[in-house]
Design a protein around this motif. Sequence first.
Motif, PDB file in Angstrom:
ATOM      1  N   UNK A 256       0.782  -1.230   0.000  1.00  0.00           N
ATOM      2  CA  UNK A 256       0.000   0.000   0.000  1.00  0.00           C
ATOM      3  C   UNK A 256       0.808   1.271   0.000  1.00  0.00           C
ATOM      4  N   UNK A 257       2.132   1.163   0.204  1.00  0.00           N
ATOM      5  CA  UNK A 257       2.977   2.351   0.143  1.00  0.00           C
ATOM      6  C   UNK A 257       3.179   2.825  -1.301  1.00  0.00           C
ATOM      7  N   UNK A 258       3.113   1.920  -2.263  1.00  0.00           N
ATOM      8  CA  UNK A 258       3.335   2.310  -3.658  1.00  0.00           C
ATOM      9  C   UNK A 258       2.361   3.392  -4.120  1.00  0.00           C
ATOM     10  N   UNK A 259       1.048   3.259  -3.899  1.00  0.00           N
ATOM     11  CA  UNK A 259       0.131   4.334  -4.325  1.00  0.00           C
ATOM     12  C   UNK A 259       0.429   5.676  -3.667  1.00  0.00           C
ATOM     13  N   UNK A 260       0.948   5.649  -2.442  1.00  0.00           N
ATOM     14  CA  UNK A 260       1.239   6.906  -1.737  1.00  0.00           C
ATOM     15  C   UNK A 260       2.510   7.543  -2.280  1.00  0.00           C
ATOM     16  N   UNK A 261       3.577   6.754  -2.358  1.00  0.00           N
ATOM     17  CA  UNK A 261       4.865   7.302  -2.788  1.00  0.00           C
ATOM     18  C   UNK A 261       4.827   7.742  -4.256  1.00  0.00           C
ATOM     19  N   UNK A 262       4.255   6.898  -5.106  1.00  0.00           N
ATOM     20  CA  UNK A 262       4.311   7.148  -6.543  1.00  0.00           C
ATOM     21  C   UNK A 262       3.249   8.132  -7.027  1.00  0.00           C
ATOM     22  N   UNK A 263       2.128   8.230  -6.312  1.00  0.00           N
ATOM     23  CA  UNK A 263       1.023   9.043  -6.823  1.00  0.00           C
ATOM     24  C   UNK A 263       0.487  10.042  -5.787  1.00  0.00           C
ATOM     25  N   UNK A 264       0.263   9.591  -4.552  1.00  0.00           N
ATOM     26  CA  UNK A 264      -0.360  10.465  -3.569  1.00  0.00           C
ATOM     27  C   UNK A 264       0.458  11.711  -3.282  1.00  0.00           C
ATOM     28  N   UNK A 265       1.722  11.533  -2.924  1.00  0.00           N
ATOM     29  CA  UNK A 265       2.560  12.682  -2.594  1.00  0.00           C
ATOM     30  C   UNK A 265       2.812  13.603  -3.797  1.00  0.00           C
ATOM     31  N   UNK A 266       2.993  13.089  -5.021  1.00  0.00           N
ATOM     32  CA  UNK A 266       3.028  14.012  -6.164  1.00  0.00           C
ATOM     33  C   UNK A 266       1.740  14.829  -6.294  1.00  0.00           C
ATOM     34  N   UNK A 267       0.575  14.240  -5.949  1.00  0.00           N
ATOM     35  CA  UNK A 267      -0.667  15.014  -5.948  1.00  0.00           C
ATOM     36  C   UNK A 267      -0.616  16.128  -4.920  1.00  0.00           C
ATOM     37  N   UNK A 319      -1.810  13.029   5.876  1.00  0.00           N
ATOM     38  CA  UNK A 319      -0.950  12.159   5.060  1.00  0.00           C
ATOM     39  C   UNK A 319      -0.760  10.799   5.729  1.00  0.00           C
ATOM     40  N   UNK A 320      -0.540  10.786   7.042  1.00  0.00           N
ATOM     41  CA  UNK A 320      -0.368   9.525   7.770  1.00  0.00           C
ATOM     42  C   UNK A 320      -1.647   8.693   7.727  1.00  0.00           C
ATOM     43  N   UNK A 321      -2.791   9.349   7.895  1.00  0.00           N
ATOM     44  CA  UNK A 321      -4.077   8.637   7.850  1.00  0.00           C
ATOM     45  C   UNK A 321      -4.304   8.028   6.470  1.00  0.00           C
ATOM     46  N   UNK A 322      -4.047   8.812   5.412  1.00  0.00           N
ATOM     47  CA  UNK A 322      -4.252   8.318   4.054  1.00  0.00           C
ATOM     48  C   UNK A 322      -3.299   7.166   3.741  1.00  0.00           C
ATOM     49  N   UNK A 323      -2.081   7.215   4.275  1.00  0.00           N
ATOM     50  CA  UNK A 323      -1.142   6.106   4.078  1.00  0.00           C
ATOM     51  C   UNK A 323      -1.682   4.841   4.717  1.00  0.00           C
ATOM     52  N   UNK A 377      -7.741  17.118  -1.159  1.00  0.00           N
ATOM     53  CA  UNK A 377      -7.696  17.336   0.287  1.00  0.00           C
ATOM     54  C   UNK A 377      -6.650  18.385   0.649  1.00  0.00           C
ATOM     55  N   UNK A 378      -5.465  18.279   0.069  1.00  0.00           N
ATOM     56  CA  UNK A 378      -4.412  19.231   0.394  1.00  0.00           C
ATOM     57  C   UNK A 378      -4.778  20.636  -0.066  1.00  0.00           C
ATOM     58  N   UNK A 379      -5.296  20.751  -1.275  1.00  0.00           N
ATOM     59  CA  UNK A 379      -5.629  22.092  -1.772  1.00  0.00           C
ATOM     60  C   UNK A 379      -6.737  22.720  -0.933  1.00  0.00           C
ATOM     61  N   UNK A 380      -7.751  21.933  -0.595  1.00  0.00           N
ATOM     62  CA  UNK A 380      -8.844  22.457   0.221  1.00  0.00           C
ATOM     63  C   UNK A 380      -8.322  22.919   1.582  1.00  0.00           C
ATOM     64  N   UNK A 381      -7.517  22.071   2.239  1.00  0.00           N
ATOM     65  CA  UNK A 381      -7.033  22.400   3.579  1.00  0.00           C
ATOM     66  C   UNK A 381      -6.109  23.618   3.564  1.00  0.00           C
ATOM     67  N   UNK A 382      -5.231  23.700   2.574  1.00  0.00           N
ATOM     68  CA  UNK A 382      -4.290  24.822   2.489  1.00  0.00           C
ATOM     69  C   UNK A 382      -5.029  26.144   2.334  1.00  0.00           C
ATOM     70  N   UNK A 383      -6.014  26.169   1.422  1.00  0.00           N
ATOM     71  CA  UNK A 383      -6.752  27.402   1.160  1.00  0.00           C
ATOM     72  C   UNK A 383      -7.712  27.728   2.308  1.00  0.00           C
TER      73      UNK A 383
END
Length: 672
Positions: A256-267, A319-323, A377-383
């Motif tokens: 399950x780390x692959x979707x986070x490292x390769x795609x989630x964090x770039x998002x 990020x930890x929860x989504x991981x 999620x990140x864009x909403x929270x940041x703004x």
Amino acid sequence: MSILGYLQKIGRALMVPVATLPAAAILMGVGYWIDPVGWGGENALAAFFIQSGSAIIDNMGVLFAVGVAYGMSKDKDGAAALAGFVGFLVLTTLCSPAAVAMIQKIPADQVPAAFGKIKNQFVGILVGIIAAELYNRFSNVELPKALSFFSGRRLVPILTSFVMIVVAFIMMFIWPVVFSGLVGFGEYIQKMGSIGAGVYAFFNRLLIPVGLHHALNSVFWFDVAGINDIPNFLGGAQSIEAGKAVVGITGRYQAGFFPIMMFGLPGAALAIYQCARPENKAKVLGIMMAGAFAAFFTGITEPLEFSFMFVAPVLYVIHAVLTGISVFIAASMHWIAGFGFSAGLVDMVLSSRNPLATQWWMLIPQGLVFFVIYYVVFRFAIVKFNMMTPGRELAVAGDESDGQDVNLSGSSEQDVSGLARQYIAAVGGSANLTGIDACITRLRLNVNDSSLVNEALAKRLGATGVIRLNKTSVQIIVGFVAEKIANAMKTAGDVPAAASAAPAAAPAAAVKPQAVPNAAVIAELVSPVTGEVVALDDVPDEAFASKAVGDGVAVKPTEKVVVSPAAGTIVKIFNTNHAFCLETEKGAEIVVHMGIDTVALGGQGFTRLVEEGAEVVAGQPVLEMDLEYLNANARSMISPVVVSNIDDFSGLVIKAQGQVVAGQTPLYDIKG
């Protein structure tokens, strides 16, 4: 050092043996690509690669003993690693089933099964810690002349072997209990199934800021609690045949780390970039693109995670929860892929033909979904909550810097070994040099006669100052390359003195750069630590007080956390963690030096919270101090904060006086 600091030290040391796993992953991955059906049974070349990788996996226990001993030693010396190896051999031999049966005089079939697992990573870590502590305490011991050959570093492996006899005696009684507890913990997590995998992944990310995730990983990824996920996965066919691995299960603590490292964090990186102020986007784009590529291709996520970890901790918890959710989903659906280094594209490709990889391709659409989730999620929270992610906290418009580290000594084109020999010649040759050390920007040298130091030659070599503390102590200010030059000087061999040795010159009066009244402010520094401001002239260190290192002020700390005084790049953290160098976005080079002569403490009392190369913002924690220990053991805790390349600017405007608060109180402005 606090318990947390010590655990962080262990966590960093664990990276030494873990760094061998990419070799195993590549070797075994190539083998499975060559022979995906026979797993080496039908192709000699495939068997060659697979067995080569297995040699690493099968000996992880001893690698942990050697690596941890080396990583925790005070000066990273090979004698510590040798002590770890010797200690592991002695302990595991004495606690082997045959030895236990013989020593305890019991039938072999009555020996507890735990002793058959004595060569695991947990024991390796234990031995490594003990060996490192023995090295740190006894590597400088001098024995009587008749036994002088065994003094110092040679003494440590001998001591370790004797200490391990005592440890082995204790282990004969407690190891069965400890092993049963570890196995029970592993079985409890395994019974939780996919939920347990998700819980592990959540804490894996959550512990990264304090560096304890490596200790947690050793429980789930290696043979500490009976899980051993990574070695069993990399073992592939051998693991299946030995009953150590189950298809669809082994690898669930990794997949399950692959979707986070390769795609989630770039998002997340895309969201941070788009939320940056317009004038900052060009700068943020480069940072985020580099971080996103590293995460996608190699699975190295720290550059991205540390960019928002401290400035927006809520985002990091998300990020930890989504991981945790991602690892839970992959484990539940039996979408399995594994890694030997990290969950990036390289490891995904290498593991794709491993017989334990099942429906690994489904991790890609899962990753695309997480890319969207992270971005939204990140864009909403940041703004919504106006979080100060990179590009939102400080305008960097007009920044023309290329982001390259600046070498203060001007020796970037010179050979370090050659430069080291020239510095030895400048201080009167090897015959005059009795001791070599380095602080973050200066060579700290012991000599027989400081009057023989050729100051003019040292400055021609790139030094910005020469400080004669007394007849036998000299400091030469050379910039961030001080440690490299010092290391090269130690191995330079015999060097004669320079042809013309200059007598000691009278110290020149320090000239403080005067700020041009209408010059633009290129950097606004805040105090890196809470405490009381001290004028640089009052710092009890000639190099700082004379402004040979640079201009600025000092702070006497009253709190333990040291933060970055401005936004920029951490270009250097000294190996004893007592000082760091920051390059701001406009090229100012800031030296934050905690205490005076604290390098002599060998790292005791200091814990780093970021690594070299990290992009930081003003107020982001960089170091943590054990003030009680430091106030009792350091010569002074007055801490200079100076601009080492002040000559490149028009001067400083000092703003602080009296009490200051870390990350909040303005310290001084640098005028362009």
